[in-house]
Write a protein that holds these residues in place. Structure first.
Motif, PDB file in Angstrom:
ATOM      1  N   LYS A   1       1.011  -1.091   0.151  1.00  0.00           N
ATOM      2  CA  LYS A   1       0.112  -0.013   0.158  1.00  0.00           C
ATOM      3  C   LYS A   1       0.777   0.905   0.012  1.00  0.00           C
ATOM      4  O   LYS A   1       1.562   1.289   0.626  1.00  0.00           O
ATOM      5  N   TYR A   2       0.682   2.285  -0.708  1.00  0.00           N
ATOM      6  CA  TYR A   2       1.242   3.200  -1.003  1.00  0.00           C
ATOM      7  C   TYR A   2       0.870   4.472  -0.472  1.00  0.00           C
ATOM      8  O   TYR A   2      -0.231   4.990   0.327  1.00  0.00           O
ATOM      9  N   ILE A   3       1.618   5.102   1.154  1.00  0.00           N
ATOM     10  CA  ILE A   3       1.540   5.825   2.068  1.00  0.00           C
ATOM     11  C   ILE A   3       1.894   7.485   1.535  1.00  0.00           C
ATOM     12  O   ILE A   3       3.231   7.444   1.127  1.00  0.00           O
ATOM     13  N   GLU A   4       0.722   8.033   1.404  1.00  0.00           N
ATOM     14  CA  GLU A   4       1.391   9.482   1.251  1.00  0.00           C
ATOM     15  C   GLU A   4       2.597  10.040   2.293  1.00  0.00           C
ATOM     16  O   GLU A   4       2.175  10.391   3.241  1.00  0.00           O
TER      17      GLU A   4
ATOM     18  N   TYR B   1       6.261  15.451  -1.223  1.00  0.00           N
ATOM     19  CA  TYR B   1       7.062  14.754  -1.794  1.00  0.00           C
ATOM     20  C   TYR B   1       8.375  16.027  -1.819  1.00  0.00           C
ATOM     21  O   TYR B   1       7.076  17.517  -2.513  1.00  0.00           O
TER      22      TYR B   1
ATOM     23  N   ALA C   1       7.526   9.919   7.727  1.00  0.00           N
ATOM     24  CA  ALA C   1       8.279   8.158   7.598  1.00  0.00           C
ATOM     25  C   ALA C   1       8.116   7.789   9.145  1.00  0.00           C
ATOM     26  O   ALA C   1       7.305   7.504   9.712  1.00  0.00           O
TER      27      ALA C   1
ATOM     28  N   TYR D   1       0.750   1.987  10.624  1.00  0.00           N
ATOM     29  CA  TYR D   1       1.369   1.612   9.025  1.00  0.00           C
ATOM     30  C   TYR D   1       2.322   0.549   9.315  1.00  0.00           C
ATOM     31  O   TYR D   1       3.407   0.157  10.264  1.00  0.00           O
TER      32      TYR D   1
ATOM     33  N   ASP E   1       4.447  -1.531   3.986  1.00  0.00           N
ATOM     34  CA  ASP E   1       4.504   0.199   3.004  1.00  0.00           C
ATOM     35  C   ASP E   1       5.164   0.907   3.733  1.00  0.00           C
ATOM     36  O   ASP E   1       5.409   1.799   2.527  1.00  0.00           O
TER      37      ASP E   1
ATOM     38  N   TYR F   1       8.485   0.819   1.263  1.00  0.00           N
ATOM     39  CA  TYR F   1       7.907   1.231  -0.252  1.00  0.00           C
ATOM     40  C   TYR F   1       7.556   2.436  -0.536  1.00  0.00           C
ATOM     41  O   TYR F   1       7.981   3.196  -1.342  1.00  0.00           O
ATOM     42  N   SER F   2       6.676   2.987   0.327  1.00  0.00           N
ATOM     43  CA  SER F   2       6.290   4.328  -0.324  1.00  0.00           C
ATOM     44  C   SER F   2       7.933   5.943   0.448  1.00  0.00           C
ATOM     45  O   SER F   2       7.130   6.323  -0.812  1.00  0.00           O
TER      46      SER F   2
ATOM     47  N   GLU G   1       9.816   5.180  -3.631  1.00  0.00           N
ATOM     48  CA  GLU G   1       8.697   5.676  -4.334  1.00  0.00           C
ATOM     49  C   GLU G   1       8.416   6.701  -4.773  1.00  0.00           C
ATOM     50  O   GLU G   1       8.659   7.598  -5.615  1.00  0.00           O
ATOM     51  N   THR G   2       7.983   7.677  -3.419  1.00  0.00           N
ATOM     52  CA  THR G   2       8.574   9.055  -3.087  1.00  0.00           C
ATOM     53  C   THR G   2       9.856  10.091  -3.434  1.00  0.00           C
ATOM     54  O   THR G   2       9.577  10.300  -4.812  1.00  0.00           O
TER      55      THR G   2
END
Length: 325
Positions: free
Chosen positions: A184-187, A190, A206, A215, A219, A222-223, A226-227
């Motif tokens: 799951k992506y967690i905002e 950015y 984070a 959380y 996840d 991963y988030s 990705e960010t």
């Protein structure tokens, strides 16, 4: 010509031996800890203790003696002062004892220059490591910094997050492993500011989310990746568009991350440019890249006196005039 290079800007001591087109030896040892980061004094002690055995191993691996070496190169900066001074002292001693010319090398430039051993010509370089995050390209006779971190390097951000999770140093491989299990992506924040980046906000958020206990660690890892990696790819793509270059290279310790490689590869394919990552032992901090860059500098007419070899902790990439081809 044969060049011997010594790298020691941070936690890794490396000794490399190269010719103009081949790596003859590339040996290194990295100081690691189970908890906390690397203290400059500990790094210096580590380098001083291992300098002689690593030098011996590099010469044995390459099958040569010091009499066969034509040039001594060393990492002059940027980096940790105590660690840099150990390396510079060793390089000066070898230069004086064996009467070999010496060249001080900018560590950041060396990361990009080593890709030219593999046929890369004129790339945009994304350099990602613990202490440095820069997008570099050669323009107007200097490596210009088209974008960089405004606070901490991406590697330090990842390592700090890993320490918060209690999984030790270096944290990159462990965070990447966790991220592969993320679903799951967690905002997260950015932060791209013009062509520059910031990683302190994503790190703080984070950590806050992890401490809340709400959380999954996988996840969050991963988030985080990705960010942060999306921001790196965005700035790199914009540098490609600005310079009009048709090659992009990924270098530095964080280049080992397979997800970052994948994201850059997709971007490069979409733009129709070549993408290259050197073998990992030439991505991480290493003596071969110092030797190779020093050799290119020397063949391009760069000369150092012993008094020119003082270390430069804040050695800016764009201070170096590139006179070599």
């Amino acid at each position: 010509m044969i060049a011997l290079g010594i790298e020691g800007t941070a936690h890794t001591l490396g000794v490399g031996v190269v010719t103009e087109d081949r790596v003859l030896a590339n040996v290194f040892h990295t100081l690691t800890t189970d908890r906390g980061g690397i203290h400059p004094k500990e790094a210096a002690e580590h380098h001083a203790r291992l300098m002689r055995p690593l030098l011996k191993k590099a010469l044995e691996t390459s099958g040569i003696g010091m009499k066969d070496v034509d040039l001594i190169a060393f990492s002059q900066g940027p980096g940790l002062g105590p660690a840099l001074r150990v390396v510079a002292t060793a390089a000066r001693a070898l230069s004086i004892k064996y009467r070999k010319p010496i060249v001080g090398v900018n560590h950041c430039i060396a990361h990009v220059e080593i890709t030219k051993m593999f046929g890369v010509r004129d790339p945009v370089g994304l350099y990602v490591s613990g202490g440095n995050t820069q997008v570099l390209a050669l323009e107007g006779g200097r490596y210009r910094v088209f974008g960089e971190t405004l606070d901490i390097g991406i590697g330090n951000a990842i390592d700090t997050f890993a320490r918060e999770l209690g999984i030790g140093f270096p944290g990159g491989p462990r965070i990447e492993k966790l991220a592969r299990e993320g679903k799951k992506y967690i905002e997260l924040p950015y932060a791209v500011k013009g062509m520059d980046l910031s990683f302190s906000g994503i790190l703080t958020e984070a950590v806050r989310k992890y401490r809340s206990g709400r959380y999954r660690v996988e996840d969050l890892a991963y988030s985080f990746q990705e960010t942060a990696f999306a921001a790196l790819v965005e700035v790199t793509e914009r540098a490609l568009a600005h310079t009009g270059k048709d090659e992009v290279v990924l270098v530095g310790g964080v280049a080992a991350n397979n997800r970052l490689r994948e994201m850059l590869s997709i971007m490069a394919e979409d733009r129709g440019v070549d993408f290259f990552v050197p073998p990992y032992d030439l991505c991480r901090d290493n003596g071969a890249m110092i030797a190779y860059t020093g050799l290119r500098m020397y063949l391009g007419g760069v000369r150092f006196r012993i008094e020119d070899t003082r270390v430069r902790q804040k050695f800016r990439t764009d201070e170096v005039e590139v006179t070599w081809g």
